[in-house]
Design an enzyme around this catalytic site. Structure first.
Site, mmCIF file in Angstrom:
data_model
loop_
_atom_site.group_PDB
_atom_site.id
_atom_site.type_symbol
_atom_site.label_atom_id
_atom_site.label_comp_id
_atom_site.label_asym_id
_atom_site.label_seq_id
_atom_site.Cartn_x
_atom_site.Cartn_y
_atom_site.Cartn_z
ATOM 1 N N GLU A 76 -1.055 -23.343 2.668
ATOM 2 C CA GLU A 76 -0.062 -23.184 1.592
ATOM 3 C C GLU A 76 1.293 -23.736 2.025
ATOM 4 O OE1 GLU A 76 -1.738 -19.280 -0.808
ATOM 5 O OE2 GLU A 76 -0.312 -18.949 0.794
ATOM 6 N N ALA B 70 9.203 4.997 12.088
ATOM 7 C CA ALA B 70 8.497 6.285 12.172
ATOM 8 C C ALA B 70 7.458 6.257 13.282
ATOM 9 C CB ALA B 70 7.827 6.580 10.837
ATOM 10 N N THR C 220 5.652 -6.978 3.299
ATOM 11 C CA THR C 220 5.397 -8.410 3.511
ATOM 12 C C THR C 220 5.349 -9.179 2.200
ATOM 13 O OG1 THR C 220 4.091 -7.817 5.448
ATOM 14 C CG2 THR C 220 3.754 -10.027 4.570
ATOM 15 N N CYS C 221 4.581 -8.664 1.241
ATOM 16 C CA CYS C 221 4.346 -9.396 -0.005
ATOM 17 C C CYS C 221 5.656 -9.742 -0.706
ATOM 18 C CB CYS C 221 3.450 -8.549 -0.911
ATOM 19 S SG CYS C 221 3.045 -9.334 -2.453
ATOM 20 N N LYS D 270 6.699 -17.005 -1.417
ATOM 21 C CA LYS D 270 5.813 -18.170 -1.255
ATOM 22 C C LYS D 270 5.476 -18.798 -2.602
ATOM 23 C CE LYS D 270 1.524 -17.571 -1.434
ATOM 24 N NZ LYS D 270 0.287 -16.840 -1.135
ATOM 25 N N CYS E 64 3.633 -13.117 -0.518
ATOM 26 C CA CYS E 64 3.191 -13.615 -1.827
ATOM 27 C C CYS E 64 4.324 -14.107 -2.730
ATOM 28 C CB CYS E 64 2.450 -12.525 -2.606
ATOM 29 S SG CYS E 64 1.695 -11.210 -1.643
ATOM 30 N N THR F 144 -2.646 -8.172 -1.037
ATOM 31 C CA THR F 144 -1.883 -7.116 -1.702
ATOM 32 C C THR F 144 -2.725 -6.271 -2.665
ATOM 33 O OG1 THR F 144 0.347 -7.866 -1.365
ATOM 34 C CG2 THR F 144 -0.098 -6.863 -3.506
ATOM 35 N N GLU G 135 -13.009 -24.793 -19.489
ATOM 36 C CA GLU G 135 -14.236 -24.852 -20.311
ATOM 37 C C GLU G 135 -15.404 -25.430 -19.514
ATOM 38 O OE1 GLU G 135 -14.376 -27.651 -23.661
ATOM 39 O OE2 GLU G 135 -12.740 -28.783 -22.769
ATOM 40 N N HIS H 247 -11.335 -25.716 -25.939
ATOM 41 C CA HIS H 247 -11.201 -27.167 -25.792
ATOM 42 C C HIS H 247 -9.823 -27.639 -26.222
ATOM 43 C CE1 HIS H 247 -12.761 -31.195 -25.406
ATOM 44 N NE2 HIS H 247 -12.264 -31.481 -26.599
ATOM 45 N N TYR I 163 -5.305 -19.810 5.065
ATOM 46 C CA TYR I 163 -4.657 -20.038 3.774
ATOM 47 C C TYR I 163 -3.143 -20.124 3.903
ATOM 48 C CZ TYR I 163 -3.098 -15.203 2.703
ATOM 49 O OH TYR I 163 -2.451 -13.991 2.686
ATOM 50 N N GLY J 184 0.820 -1.219 0.000
ATOM 51 C CA GLY J 184 0.000 0.000 0.000
ATOM 52 C C GLY J 184 0.846 1.258 0.000
HETATM 53 C C1 LIG Z 1 3.014 -15.693 4.157
HETATM 54 C C2 LIG Z 1 2.118 -14.698 3.477
HETATM 55 C C3 LIG Z 1 1.670 -14.941 2.206
HETATM 56 C C4 LIG Z 1 0.851 -14.028 1.565
HETATM 57 N N1 LIG Z 1 0.417 -14.313 0.313
HETATM 58 C C5 LIG Z 1 -0.372 -13.444 -0.332
HETATM 59 C C6 LIG Z 1 -0.815 -13.726 -1.656
HETATM 60 O O1 LIG Z 1 -0.501 -14.769 -2.239
HETATM 61 N N2 LIG Z 1 -1.599 -12.816 -2.275
HETATM 62 C C7 LIG Z 1 -1.968 -11.644 -1.663
HETATM 63 O O2 LIG Z 1 -2.678 -10.846 -2.269
HETATM 64 N N3 LIG Z 1 -1.572 -11.364 -0.399
HETATM 65 C C8 LIG Z 1 -0.789 -12.236 0.272
HETATM 66 N N4 LIG Z 1 -0.357 -11.946 1.531
HETATM 67 C C9 LIG Z 1 -0.846 -10.706 2.177
HETATM 68 C C10 LIG Z 1 -0.044 -9.497 1.693
HETATM 69 O O3 LIG Z 1 1.330 -9.727 1.872
HETATM 70 C C11 LIG Z 1 -0.492 -8.269 2.478
HETATM 71 O O4 LIG Z 1 -1.894 -8.135 2.375
HETATM 72 C C12 LIG Z 1 0.166 -6.984 1.972
HETATM 73 O O5 LIG Z 1 1.566 -7.080 2.021
HETATM 74 C C13 LIG Z 1 -0.322 -5.796 2.795
HETATM 75 O O6 LIG Z 1 0.334 -4.620 2.397
HETATM 76 P P1 LIG Z 1 0.515 -3.398 3.403
HETATM 77 O O7 LIG Z 1 1.021 -2.282 2.592
HETATM 78 O O8 LIG Z 1 -0.722 -3.213 4.173
HETATM 79 O O9 LIG Z 1 1.595 -3.871 4.458
HETATM 80 P P2 LIG Z 1 3.090 -4.562 4.313
HETATM 81 O O10 LIG Z 1 3.256 -5.020 2.918
HETATM 82 O O11 LIG Z 1 3.126 -5.516 5.387
HETATM 83 O O12 LIG Z 1 4.032 -3.343 4.544
HETATM 84 C C14 LIG Z 1 4.165 -2.710 5.770
HETATM 85 C C15 LIG Z 1 5.554 -2.112 5.841
HETATM 86 O O13 LIG Z 1 5.606 -1.158 6.895
HETATM 87 C C16 LIG Z 1 6.863 -1.222 7.534
HETATM 88 N N5 LIG Z 1 6.692 -0.626 8.859
HETATM 89 C C17 LIG Z 1 5.891 -1.055 9.866
HETATM 90 N N6 LIG Z 1 5.917 -0.175 10.888
HETATM 91 C C18 LIG Z 1 6.749 0.820 10.521
HETATM 92 C C19 LIG Z 1 7.177 2.038 11.139
HETATM 93 N N7 LIG Z 1 6.692 2.413 12.327
HETATM 94 N N8 LIG Z 1 8.066 2.823 10.502
HETATM 95 C C20 LIG Z 1 8.534 2.467 9.274
HETATM 96 N N9 LIG Z 1 8.157 1.356 8.633
HETATM 97 C C21 LIG Z 1 7.267 0.547 9.237
HETATM 98 C C22 LIG Z 1 7.180 -2.713 7.536
HETATM 99 O O14 LIG Z 1 8.570 -2.943 7.667
HETATM 100 C C23 LIG Z 1 6.645 -3.125 6.174
HETATM 101 O O15 LIG Z 1 7.652 -3.071 5.178
HETATM 102 C C24 LIG Z 1 0.480 -12.830 2.213
HETATM 103 C C25 LIG Z 1 0.941 -12.559 3.504
HETATM 104 C C26 LIG Z 1 1.740 -13.481 4.132
HETATM 105 C C27 LIG Z 1 2.235 -13.195 5.528
#
Ligand SMILES: Cc1cc2nc3c(=O)[nH]c(=O)nc-3n(C[C@H](O)[C@H](O)[C@H](O)COP(=O)(O)OP(=O)(O)OC[C@H]3O[C@@H](n4cnc5c(N)ncnc54)[C@H](O)[C@@H]3O)c2cc1C
Length: 456
Positions: free
Chosen positions: A181, A115, A42-43, A51, A48, A310, A444, A439, A177, A16
């Site tokens: 997985e 932050a 995380t992704c 994985k 994602c 994501t 299909e 086909h 999930y 995001g």
């Molecule tokens: C094992 C696993 C598999 C997944 N597989 C899928 C999938 O196949 N498909 C899918 O759509 N989704 C999947 N997801 C979910 C997906 O990863 C999340 O929905 C997505 O990453 C959320 O994005 P976000 O921006 O909310 O947070 P994140 O991507 O988690 O980003 C948050 C970021 O903020 C940073 N942060 C936190 N606090 C602070 C702070 N105070 N100061 C500075 N930085 C900070 C963290 O270090 C991190 O980098 C999976 C999740 C996991 C755990």
């Protein structure tokens, strides 16, 4: 007029946060972004992407086995865990770099560190303060491990990609999930996998047929399920981790993965002092515009604990940017709908789903018709595999609209993505019926299901 260092300050460089910062930068806004770890969140780093790479690795085991029926001879190659870990790490590093470059290219100032909020317009990173007209919190979520006896010996999904050594025996705790997985992936890579869950089925919230079908298919591949029981204790001994279950069973494994839930990363941000409200479950509260209880502070993604995927975090981020800086040239302002969000589960075989489950559809609509097919795919007539494929359609009888579509089978996510477009567009069963199939494919089947198996 008050002047600020930035128009937008983003906390968290995950799905995001990066999307919001990049798009805002491209619209000419002055943007700062703080990230405490590797860029991408995380992704990219522990979700994602790694994985899915490991899921590809695990599928090769079946492919080698199945190739014999097609005339391929010779012993299957052996698996090298170190090679997979090294190659994955290299690819993730490359992606981290791409994310940094994209942000640089959009003129976003990246600030490394943790932050915290100081007030409605100020963020602190290290000993520096940054002011911003608006702040976006996109700090994601973290795996939660319950306080079971011996919990210090367990790992979460974050640790699974770099386990050392490869776990020959793995216990997966949970049935969501992520648990399913990892059970499939490590089973495919050669672990002896046991999956334990206090309920009686995997994947709560999914269609009941899908839930039973996938458990049966995973069992066939070698995953051993223990339902209606829990881990009582974990003790580390020289020959491994000794597990006692609440129903009195003993089990020795090399690693225990807890995938029993995730919590929002909402602590340590200074939310309370600034007046940003959180829900009872600890997620940041937002209104329909993703605005928190402090009007200049917005929040998207997993930290708001809505739909933790994501593409949802990306969609929400783009809505916020459109609201703050206007839509992209020639485009309408975006909005986000939480209806018909397609999703895949990368179990072996995969699950793809969009729309209502059968029980949700029965609650929501007066009368529905259920179409179902359960078959052996053409490939497996020669492969020797006993894998079966499930396809299911749910139709609202009043409108003829297809309101649920579910698949368990190879590449189900790829198949379902296209059908999700049709369903967003309101496709009826009559339109499905008038669509010509491709086909011979598995997909299909979705346009050739003639007779409902269950009506109203
Ligand atoms: C094992 C696993 C598999 C997944 N597989 C899928 C999938 O196949 N498909 C899918 O759509 N989704 C999947 N997801 C979910 C997906 O990863 C999340 O929905 C997505 O990453 C959320 O994005 P976000 O921006 O909310 O947070 P994140 O991507 O988690 O980003 C948050 C970021 O903020 C940073 N942060 C936190 N606090 C602070 C702070 N105070 N100061 C500075 N930085 C900070 C963290 O270090 C991190 O980098 C999976 C999740 C996991 C755990």
């Amino acid at each position: 007029m008050q002047t600020f260092d930035f128009d937008l300050f983003v906390i968290g460089g995950g799905s995001g946060g990066v999307r919001a910062a990049r798009m805002a930068g491209q619209r000419g806004a002055r943007v700062g972004l703080a990230e405490v770890a590797d860029m991408g969140g995380t992704c990219v780093n522990v979700g994602c992407i790694p994985k899915k790479l490991y899921s590809y690795a695990a599928h090769f085991a079946d492919s080698f086995e199945e190739s014999h029926g097609f005339g391929w001879e010779g012993a299957a190659p052996t698996f090298n865990w170190e090679t997979l870990k090294t190659n994955r790490a290299k690819e993730i590093k490359r992606l981290n770099g791409i994310y940094v470059n994209l942000l640089d290219g959009a003129g976003v100032k990246i600030i490394k560190g943790w932050a915290t909020l100081v007030d409605a317009h100020t963020v602190k990173v290290g000993d520096k303060h940054y002011s911003a007209k608006n702040i976006l919190i996109s700090t994601g979520g973290t795996a939660l491990v319950p306080a079971v006896e011996g919990h210090e010996h367990v790992v979460t999904s974050d640790n699974m990609f770099d386990l050392d050594p490869f776990p020959k025996r793995l216990l997966v705790v949970g049935a969501g999930y992520i648990a399913c997985e990892f059970a499939s992936i490590f089973n495919g890579l050669g672990s002896h996998v046991t999956q334990i869950h206090r309920g009686d089925k995997v994947l709560t919230g999914f269609d009941e047929d899908v839930r039973s079908f996938i458990a049966a298919e995973m069992t066939k591949t070698g995953v051993s399920f223990k339902f209606k029981t829990e881990v009582a204790s974990i003790t580390k001994k020289p020959d491994g981790l000794h597990i006692k279950t609440k129903d009195g069973e003993n089990l020795t494994v090399d690693a225990v993965l807890y995938a029993t839930g995730r919590i929002a990363n909402a602590s340590g941000l200074g939310l309370g002092a600034v007046g940003v409200e959180i829900t009872a479950a600890g997620a940041i509260k937002v209104n329909e515009q993703y605005q928190t209880s402090v009007p200049s502070i917005y929040s998207v993604g997993d930290v708001t604990s809505r739909v933790q995927l994501t593409p949802v975090a990306l969609g929400e981020a783009m809505v916020v940017v459109d609201q703050l800086f206007g839509p992209a040239e020639g485009k309408a302002q975006r909005s986000m709908s939480y209806e018909f969000i397609p999703t895949a589960v990368f179990t072996h075989p995969n699950i793809g789903t969009v729309g209502y489950s059968e029980s949700q559809a029965r609650d929501r609509f007066d009368k529905i018709s259920v179409y179902r097919a359960d078959f052996k795919a053409l490939k497996h007539t020669l492969s020797g595999s006993t894998e079966r494929t499930l396809m299911k359609l749910l139709v609202d009888d009043a409108t003829d609209r297809v309101v649920g579509l579910h698949m368990v089978g190879p590449d189900a996510g790829e198949v379902v993505q296209g059908f999700a477009v049709a369903m967003k567009a309101g496709a009826t069963k009559a339109i499905f019926d008038s669509t010509i199939g491709i086909h011979p494919t598995m997909a299909e089947e979705f346009v050739t299901m003639r007779e409902p198996v269950k009506s109203p």
